[in-house]
Design an enzyme around this catalytic site. Structure first.
Site, PDB file in Angstrom:
ATOM      1  N   HIS A 195      -2.784  -3.587  -5.844  1.00 20.69           N
ATOM      2  CA  HIS A 195      -3.149  -3.119  -4.508  1.00 20.69           C
ATOM      3  C   HIS A 195      -4.652  -3.147  -4.288  1.00 20.69           C
ATOM      4  O   HIS A 195      -5.396  -2.351  -4.846  1.00 20.69           O
ATOM      5  CB  HIS A 195      -2.607  -1.701  -4.288  1.00 20.69           C
ATOM      6  CG  HIS A 195      -2.943  -1.145  -2.943  1.00 20.69           C
ATOM      7  ND1 HIS A 195      -3.288   0.173  -2.735  1.00 20.69           N
ATOM      8  CD2 HIS A 195      -3.014  -1.743  -1.726  1.00 20.69           C
ATOM      9  CE1 HIS A 195      -3.543   0.359  -1.452  1.00 20.69           C
ATOM     10  NE2 HIS A 195      -3.392  -0.784  -0.821  1.00 20.69           N
ATOM     11  N   GLU A 233      -5.770  -1.133  -7.557  1.00 18.47           N
ATOM     12  CA  GLU A 233      -4.815  -0.324  -8.306  1.00 18.47           C
ATOM     13  C   GLU A 233      -3.758  -1.242  -8.912  1.00 18.47           C
ATOM     14  O   GLU A 233      -3.181  -2.081  -8.206  1.00 18.47           O
ATOM     15  CB  GLU A 233      -4.137   0.686  -7.370  1.00 18.47           C
ATOM     16  CG  GLU A 233      -5.101   1.672  -6.743  1.00 18.47           C
ATOM     17  CD  GLU A 233      -4.461   2.507  -5.649  1.00 18.47           C
ATOM     18  OE1 GLU A 233      -4.755   3.710  -5.564  1.00 18.47           O
ATOM     19  OE2 GLU A 233      -3.666   1.956  -4.859  1.00 18.47           O
ATOM     20  N   SER A 271       0.814  -1.215   0.000  1.00 22.18           N
ATOM     21  CA  SER A 271       0.000   0.000   0.000  1.00 22.18           C
ATOM     22  C   SER A 271       0.846   1.262   0.000  1.00 22.18           C
ATOM     23  O   SER A 271       0.349   2.335  -0.350  1.00 22.18           O
ATOM     24  CB  SER A 271      -0.911   0.018   1.237  1.00 22.18           C
ATOM     25  OG  SER A 271      -0.127   0.000   2.424  1.00 22.18           O
ATOM     26  N   ASN A 330      -4.266   6.166  -1.439  1.00 23.37           N
ATOM     27  CA  ASN A 330      -3.572   6.606  -0.228  1.00 23.37           C
ATOM     28  C   ASN A 330      -2.913   7.972  -0.417  1.00 23.37           C
ATOM     29  O   ASN A 330      -2.686   8.698   0.551  1.00 23.37           O
ATOM     30  CB  ASN A 330      -2.543   5.570   0.209  1.00 23.37           C
ATOM     31  CG  ASN A 330      -3.200   4.399   0.921  1.00 23.37           C
ATOM     32  OD1 ASN A 330      -4.224   4.551   1.577  1.00 23.37           O
ATOM     33  ND2 ASN A 330      -2.634   3.215   0.779  1.00 23.37           N
TER      34      ASN A 330
END
Length: 513
Positions: A150, A162, A129, A200
């Protein structure tokens, strides 16, 4: 390597290896095996792979009971789900996804070992991540076979993944992962190998700006959360969100992305969450964070301070921003209070300003209003569930009581905050939009994919670029410029992507030729 030689996504011949049988690994295995892949489970802990298979079979049984899966499909999936005792049993797998500890050297060592086991066309995918895909691949004999894949927890419910190529990963590898993620029932988006990828990275604005508001003493914990839920439409306030994820998870990610971007001010964390992490007040998992939690896991409610209320004789509303003044006039009219129409307020009138990225003090001084009688009101965001009144350092208690009486007259709760450039929702949402614009500017992801990833991965009411379009790119730009000017903080400097589209009247989704 050539992904064209691998079985196509959806082929019954596709063999997937999942390394790490924790919550993430089990989730990835679940969606893959239910989509038709054969899945081999591996974990360094003895018996963990067998236990993971048993847990997944229990999950399949519950899905059958709920009518979400047929017994035939559950039995077929169970037959394709195989626990393995060692990495060597992954020989012949076409793709391996690791979901082990988030530690660079551990992932590098694992992939180095897998290179001697897997075939030359097998893909090594990492569910990292926050680590660099390029760094994980560095030193391998064939770093081009490594890519990021991800997922988000819980994997079966968070329908976003992702796909990330490292610097040496050919586009065909990422294309294969995108097709695979889609075949497994997820929205798959392409991202560059940058800190935080899309979700993120984009998510840094919400929590860090919320903590900055707390650090400045603008609002208390419950006031901050109530405002952002009720006016901006977030599902959870930033403090509630940190308590849910746990600061042992959230704070290191904030620090990691901040340092990976060489102390970029937009991502600067606040000291409060570091202090709480050191103190062990991590959130719901330990019973105490920003809130306290009972033995049943329920949050103990914290009421906002009770404000004195009275009705003003008359109200004067600044017309510097006519569209915002109109919103406030509608609210005041609903309370049945006389609204003055003069250029200047009469003696004794409650004075209201409607800042856009500014504070109450600046608006009050510019219009030469009496600070004792002046408050600011949030007029850009929805006031249907909550009204926000902002004082300046000179606001008198009796005039604050008038503002609370006026805006609470119809039964809608009123939150009171101290003077702040951009109030609460304006500065938080503008910051989020600006970070998303910079993600687009850097070419990290397609603008539409940014919005898809954020709405699915973070649950925001709108994708950040769509949100910017809804508010108006010029409005967001004005908020940021005023924030930057009043605070002197480069944190709020507008992205070129935003500035150019605002000046040209283009959508924030608009791409250059």
């Amino acid at each position: 390597m050539d992904p064209a030689r691998l079985p196509q996504p959806g082929s019954p011949d596709l063999v997937l290896g999942v390394i790490g049988c924790g919550v993430m690994g089990r989730g990835i295995a679940q969606i893959a095996v239910l989509a038709g892949a054969s899945v081999r489970l591996v974990d360094a802990r003895e018996g963990a792979a067998t236990a993971a298979r048993a847990e997944l079979l229990t999950t399949f049984g519950k899905l059958v009971e709920k009518g979400k899966l047929t017994q035939e499909a559950a039995d077929a999936a169970a037959g394709r789900l195989v626990p393995c005792a060692s990495l060597g049993e992954l020989a012949g797998a076409h793709i391996v996804v690791e979901a082990i500890i988030e530690e660079l050297q551990a992932k590098k060592a694992l992939f180095a070992e897998l290179e001697g086991i897997l075939g030359p066309d097998a893909i090594l995918a990492t569910n990292t991540s926050s680590l660099s895909v390029t760094s994980i691949a560095a030193g391998l004999t064939h770093p081009e076979r490594v890519a990021g894949f991800h997922f988000f927890n819980p994997v079966p419910l968070m329908k976003i993944v992702e796909a990330i190529g490292g610097l040496l990963t050919p586009p065909a590898v990422v294309d294969y992962l995108l097709a695979l993620g889609k075949q497994w029932g997820h929205t798959a988006v392409r991202a560059k190998d940058t800190p935080g990828f899309i979700v993120n990275h984009a998510g840094r604005g919400y929590g860090t700006e919320g903590m900055r508001l707390l650090a400045e003493g603008v609002a208390t914990v419950p006031v901050l959360d109530n405002i952002l839920r009720d006016t901006a439409g977030f599902r959870l306030g930033p403090c509630e969100l940190f308590d849910l994820t746990g600061l042992d998870v959230s704070h290191p990610v904030m620090e990691s992305i901040y340092h990976q971007y060489y102390e970029e001010p937009r991502f600067r964390p606040q000291g409060l969450t570091r202090q709480m992490l050191v103190a062990g007040t991590l959130g719901k998992k330990v019973g105490q964070g920003f809130y306290r939690y009972g033995a049943d896991g329920k949050k103990e409610a914290i009421a906002e301070p009770q404000q004195a209320t009275q009705m003003p004789q008359s109200v004067w509303i600044s017309n510097e921003r006519p569209e915002l003044a109109e919103q406030v006039s509608t609210l005041a009219a609903a309370a049945g209070v006389q609204i003055e129409s003069g250029v200047a307020p009469s003696d004794g009138a409650l004075c209201i300003v409607t800042p856009l990225g500014e504070d109450c003090t600046t608006c009050c001084a510019r219009e030469r209003l009496d600070p004792r009688r002046t408050v600011a009101v949030e007029a850009l965001f929805d006031a249907g569930k909550r009204r926000v009144v902002m004082t300046n350092p000179g606001t008198a208690p009796e005039y604050l009581a008038m503002a609370c009486g006026l805006f609470g007259a119809t039964g809608v709760p009123v939150s009171v905050i101290r003077d702040s450039a951009g109030l609460v929702s304006q500065r938080v949402v503008a910051h989020i939009v600006n970070i998303a614009c910079e993600i687009a500017q850097q070419g990290i992801a397609d603008p539409l994919d940014i919005d898809r990833a954020v709405t699915l991965g973070l649950g925001y009411p709108l994708g950040p670029l769509a949100w910017g379009d809804t508010l108006g790119a010029q409005t967001v730009l004005s908020i940021l410029k005023n924030l930057e000017q009043l605070t002197g903080d480069a944190r709020y400097r507008p992205s070129p992507w935003l500035q150019r589209r605002a000046l040209l009247g283009l959508s924030l989704h608009h791409k250059e030729i």
